[in-house]
Design a protein around this motif. Structure first.
Motif, PDB file in Angstrom:
ATOM      1  N   UNK A  33      15.593 -22.776  -2.063  1.00 47.74           N
ATOM      2  CA  UNK A  33      15.823 -21.635  -3.335  1.00 47.74           C
ATOM      3  C   UNK A  33      17.691 -22.555  -3.702  1.00 47.74           C
ATOM      4  N   UNK A  34      17.483 -21.907  -4.542  1.00 52.83           N
ATOM      5  CA  UNK A  34      19.080 -22.175  -4.952  1.00 52.83           C
ATOM      6  C   UNK A  34      19.878 -21.478  -5.267  1.00 52.83           C
ATOM      7  N   UNK A  35      20.932 -20.959  -4.501  1.00 52.82           N
ATOM      8  CA  UNK A  35      21.273 -19.803  -5.441  1.00 52.82           C
ATOM      9  C   UNK A  35      22.961 -19.628  -5.763  1.00 52.82           C
ATOM     10  N   UNK A  79      28.077 -17.059 -14.787  1.00 57.34           N
ATOM     11  CA  UNK A  79      29.567 -16.803 -15.519  1.00 57.34           C
ATOM     12  C   UNK A  79      29.561 -15.116 -15.424  1.00 57.34           C
ATOM     13  N   UNK A  80      28.812 -14.625 -15.787  1.00 58.19           N
ATOM     14  CA  UNK A  80      29.094 -13.475 -15.844  1.00 58.19           C
ATOM     15  C   UNK A  80      28.427 -12.415 -14.959  1.00 58.19           C
ATOM     16  N   UNK A  81      28.402 -13.181 -13.305  1.00 57.77           N
ATOM     17  CA  UNK A  81      29.131 -12.019 -12.434  1.00 57.77           C
ATOM     18  C   UNK A  81      27.691 -11.543 -11.171  1.00 57.77           C
ATOM     19  N   UNK A  82      26.450 -12.160 -12.608  1.00 58.40           N
ATOM     20  CA  UNK A  82      24.614 -12.015 -11.974  1.00 58.40           C
ATOM     21  C   UNK A  82      24.730 -12.821 -10.726  1.00 58.40           C
ATOM     22  N   UNK A  83      24.122 -12.602  -9.329  1.00 57.29           N
ATOM     23  CA  UNK A  83      23.722 -13.734  -9.024  1.00 57.29           C
ATOM     24  C   UNK A  83      21.984 -14.431  -9.327  1.00 57.29           C
ATOM     25  N   UNK A  84      21.539 -15.618  -8.804  1.00 60.90           N
ATOM     26  CA  UNK A  84      20.834 -15.865  -9.556  1.00 60.90           C
ATOM     27  C   UNK A  84      20.433 -16.791  -7.769  1.00 60.90           C
ATOM     28  N   UNK A  85      18.905 -16.556  -8.460  1.00 56.45           N
ATOM     29  CA  UNK A  85      18.021 -17.675  -7.581  1.00 56.45           C
ATOM     30  C   UNK A  85      17.323 -18.097  -8.266  1.00 56.45           C
TER      31      UNK A  85
END
Length: 43
Positions: free
Chosen positions: A25-27, A31-37
């Motif tokens: 997993x790439x976390x 840019x909008x400050x939300x985490x992505x996984x």
């Protein structure tokens, strides 16, 4: 990196554990400050 440095990194226990899996997993933080996984499959 030099070949010996690459071998050193790949021989680390955490590297061996990650290489034994078929999904990782790439976390990151968008840019909008939300985490992505993002799951990534590889062979």
């Amino acid at each position: 990196m030099q070949p010996n440095e690459i071998i050193e990194v790949l021989n680390r226990p955490i590297s061996q554990e990650l290489l034994a899996r078929n999904v990782t997993r790439l976390a990151y933080v968008a840019k909008d400050g939300t985490p992505r996984n993002v799951p990534i499959a590889f062979t």
